[in-house]
Design an enzyme around this catalytic site. Structure first.
Site, short mmCIF file in Angstrom:
data_model
loop_
_atom_site.label_atom_id
_atom_site.label_comp_id
_atom_site.label_asym_id
_atom_site.label_seq_id
_atom_site.Cartn_x
_atom_site.Cartn_y
_atom_site.Cartn_z
N GLU A 202 -6.02 8.62 8.77
CA GLU A 202 -5.27 7.30 8.99
C GLU A 202 -4.62 7.54 10.47
OE1 GLU A 202 -2.14 6.66 6.30
OE2 GLU A 202 -1.91 4.54 7.25
N GLU B 257 0.21 -1.28 1.48
CA GLU B 257 1.38 -0.26 1.81
C GLU B 257 2.45 -0.86 2.84
OE1 GLU B 257 0.37 3.04 4.56
OE2 GLU B 257 1.45 4.54 3.30
O1 LIG Z 1 3.67 6.87 7.07
C1 LIG Z 1 3.14 5.68 7.50
O2 LIG Z 1 3.42 4.89 8.21
C2 LIG Z 1 1.83 5.49 6.62
O3 LIG Z 1 1.10 4.57 7.09
C3 LIG Z 1 1.24 6.84 6.00
O4 LIG Z 1 0.20 6.30 5.08
#
Ligand SMILES: O=C(O)C(=O)CO
EC number: 5.3.1.22
Length: 310
Positions: free
Chosen positions: A188, A286
């Site tokens: 990521e 998220e």
């Molecule tokens: O910590 C964050 O901002 C993330 O997106 C981790 O998944």
């Protein structure tokens, strides 16, 4: 029993009776939802997380899964799954299977504090391989196919290209464990401007380079459109260029990191693009809810209905 638990049980009890009368599911009835058209499965597999709908569903994890399933969500994610006890992992895994929902990511490693992926530390590679073995056991319990990896900080003392080469070697070592188990780590890239200054991996092209060099089905990109909007924009062209290496998306609007329609990203266009490309993976939600309570949760669901590419 605290007030909140009492409220939840009262609400679910009332919903059960009303739902039976109306011929709809108990949790949807408890939420005051009786319109079948708004509860059809979403076209994309949007994945909420624990806590996101707790004002509707209460604190129990499986109640939250049931509520989401009733609302048409077909996937779920839980960053903290590795920290839950085995019994909880098994209970969640069984509920997901029963509800026909897919498990999205949990975090294998998000190392915001050290440069151990990029500084050539061999002991770190051994420790990360052990972490991969533990993640495989958790993934088997909950039915996960993807795990999030954040490859940590950059090292100010080391030339950038040496760091890249070291990171590739670290990821290859992790793939030796993950690939035979069929588990994919998704790398990521994070934004440095709002949330995570000092991280090594920030851009989609950089993730693409790493994945091409590692060259394993166990190493792909997690394209979090919130982070990428802040870092570099150009969301759709980067999706197209890195398509072969992207396995997973997460979303959140910018600014604010809340549900689609609360910021500047044209999610209806981005999601239509994913549909047109035949994306059949998970899109993790998220982000936070822009408003509190039951109304805020309903606003999140309505926002996803408005941008879902039906
Ligand atoms: O910590 C964050 O901002 C993330 O997106 C981790 O998944």
């Amino acid at each position: 029993m605290n007030d909140h638990t009492f409220d939840r049980r009262t609400l679910l009890g009332a919903g059960l009776a009303a739902g039976a009368a109306a011929g709809i599911g108990p949790v949807a009835a408890a939420a005051g939802q009786d319109d079948e058209s708004t509860r059809r499965p979403f076209a994309l597999d949007f994945a909420p997380h624990f806590g996101m709908f707790r004002h509707h569903a209460g604190d129990d994890l499986v109640d939250q899964l049931r509520f989401a399933a009733d609302e048409g969500f077909r996937a779920w994610e839980d960053n903290g799954m590795m920290g839950r006890d085995v019994a909880t992992q098994e209970r969640v895994g069984a509920a997901l299977r029963e509800l026909g929902m897919r498990m999205g990511v949990f975090v294998l490693d998000a190392d915001f504090g050290t440069a151990r992926y990029v500084n050539g530390d061999r002991e770190a590679r051994t420790a990360l391989q052990q972490r991969c073995r533990e993640a495989i056991e958790v993934a088997e319990r909950v039915g996960a196919k993807w795990v999030t990896v954040v490859p940590g900080r950059y090292d100010q003392r080391l030339e950038w290209d040496y760091q890249t080469a070291n990171c590739i070697d670290t990821l290859k070592a992790m793939c030796e464990v993950l690939e035979p188990a069929g588990l994919t780590m998704v790398l990521e890239p994070l934004n440095a401007r709002t949330d995570h200054p000092g991280q090594f991996l920030t851009k989609i092209a950089q993730g693409y380079l790493l994945c091409r060099a590692v060259d394993s089905p166990a190493c792909k990109i997690l394209d979090d459109l919130y982070h990428q909007q802040i870092t570099e924009g150009n969301l759709i062209p980067n999706i197209d260029r890195a398509w072969s290496e992207i396995a997973y998306f997460q979303v959140g609007d910018n600014p604010g990191r809340c549900e689609p329609t609360t910021g500047e990203i044209a999610f209806e266009r981005v999601f239509a693009h994913l549909r047109d490309k035949g994306f059949d993976g998970v899109v993790g939600m998220e982000h936070g809810n822009s408003r509190g309570g039951v109304e805020g949760e309903r606003a999140v669901i309505d926002a996803y209905r408005s941008v879902d590419p039906v």
